[in-house]
Write a protein that holds these residues in place. Sequence first.
Motif, short mmCIF file in Angstrom:
data_model
loop_
_atom_site.label_atom_id
_atom_site.label_comp_id
_atom_site.label_asym_id
_atom_site.label_seq_id
_atom_site.Cartn_x
_atom_site.Cartn_y
_atom_site.Cartn_z
N HIS A 49 7.34 -52.51 2.23
CA HIS A 49 6.23 -51.61 1.91
C HIS A 49 5.58 -52.00 0.59
O HIS A 49 4.36 -52.11 0.49
N LEU A 53 1.77 -53.64 -0.70
CA LEU A 53 1.03 -52.57 -1.38
C LEU A 53 0.09 -53.09 -2.46
O LEU A 53 -1.00 -52.56 -2.64
N THR A 54 0.53 -54.11 -3.21
CA THR A 54 -0.20 -54.53 -4.40
C THR A 54 -0.66 -55.98 -4.28
O THR A 54 -0.17 -56.75 -3.45
N GLN A 63 0.08 -45.17 -7.52
CA GLN A 63 -0.72 -44.97 -6.32
C GLN A 63 -1.23 -43.54 -6.29
O GLN A 63 -0.48 -42.58 -6.49
N SER A 64 -2.51 -43.42 -6.04
CA SER A 64 -3.15 -42.12 -5.86
C SER A 64 -3.91 -42.18 -4.54
O SER A 64 -4.95 -42.84 -4.44
N LYS A 65 -3.34 -41.58 -3.51
CA LYS A 65 -3.88 -41.68 -2.15
C LYS A 65 -3.96 -43.16 -1.77
O LYS A 65 -2.96 -43.84 -1.75
N ASP A 66 -5.16 -43.68 -1.51
CA ASP A 66 -5.30 -45.08 -1.09
C ASP A 66 -5.51 -46.03 -2.26
O ASP A 66 -5.60 -47.24 -2.05
N PHE A 67 -5.58 -45.49 -3.45
CA PHE A 67 -5.84 -46.31 -4.64
C PHE A 67 -4.51 -46.75 -5.25
O PHE A 67 -3.66 -45.92 -5.57
N VAL A 68 -4.33 -48.06 -5.41
CA VAL A 68 -3.11 -48.63 -5.99
C VAL A 68 -3.51 -49.51 -7.16
O VAL A 68 -4.46 -50.29 -7.08
#
Length: 220
Positions: A49, A53-54, A63-68
């Motif tokens: 995962h 992710l990044t 991570q804030s919702k879809d913002f990473v």
Amino acid sequence: MTSSPLLFYIDDLYLSPYTYSVLCALIEKNIPYVLKETQFEKSKALSEHFQNLTYTELIPAIQSKDFVLTESIAILEFLEEKFPAPEFPSLYPKEIHHRAQARMLLSWYRCGMQCLRKERSSETLFYSGLKSTVPLTPQAKEEFDDLTRALLGILKKGQSFLFESTWSIADSETALMIQRCLQNGDPVDPQLAAYSKKIWERPSAQKFIRHPRRDYVPYY
């Protein structure tokens, strides 16, 4: 300001000075977060995962919702803008020159003092069996001497913080840099030693320092 807490990805050994910095920032600003411990082996995250992710596959990450977002400097700046003063405590000094100096120190700690950071790694701070038994090399000693001169030019006698009368994220990161030498038995200026110990005792720092750690396994 946010409907759900930030997800904060951190190395499961709690070793990275950059995850330490972001954790201090989250706590000092009173930002809700959920820890996501990530295990690394041979410079690779074992979590599929996190791998997907990044961009960098590096911690810290938030991570804030879809913002990473990765890279500690970018995360600190994001947190400061997303959760601004006066509603949230600031990570940086108020005065413009002091803010610039604080950012200068943060950059220096990441880009400079490479010998010092290698010879007095964060592993030596958090695993007693890994403390150094040899003196600093001339190169590392010169780097720490340069840092000492700079800090003594900033930190006024009797002052608890580097800038003004309140904490900034530069204090947390500076304390860790000083602790690299202090905890490995290297000579440290008494004023800087006392300053570092006081910052090191802040609840935000202690949250990272006192976290239980599993047996040490090198990341690299």
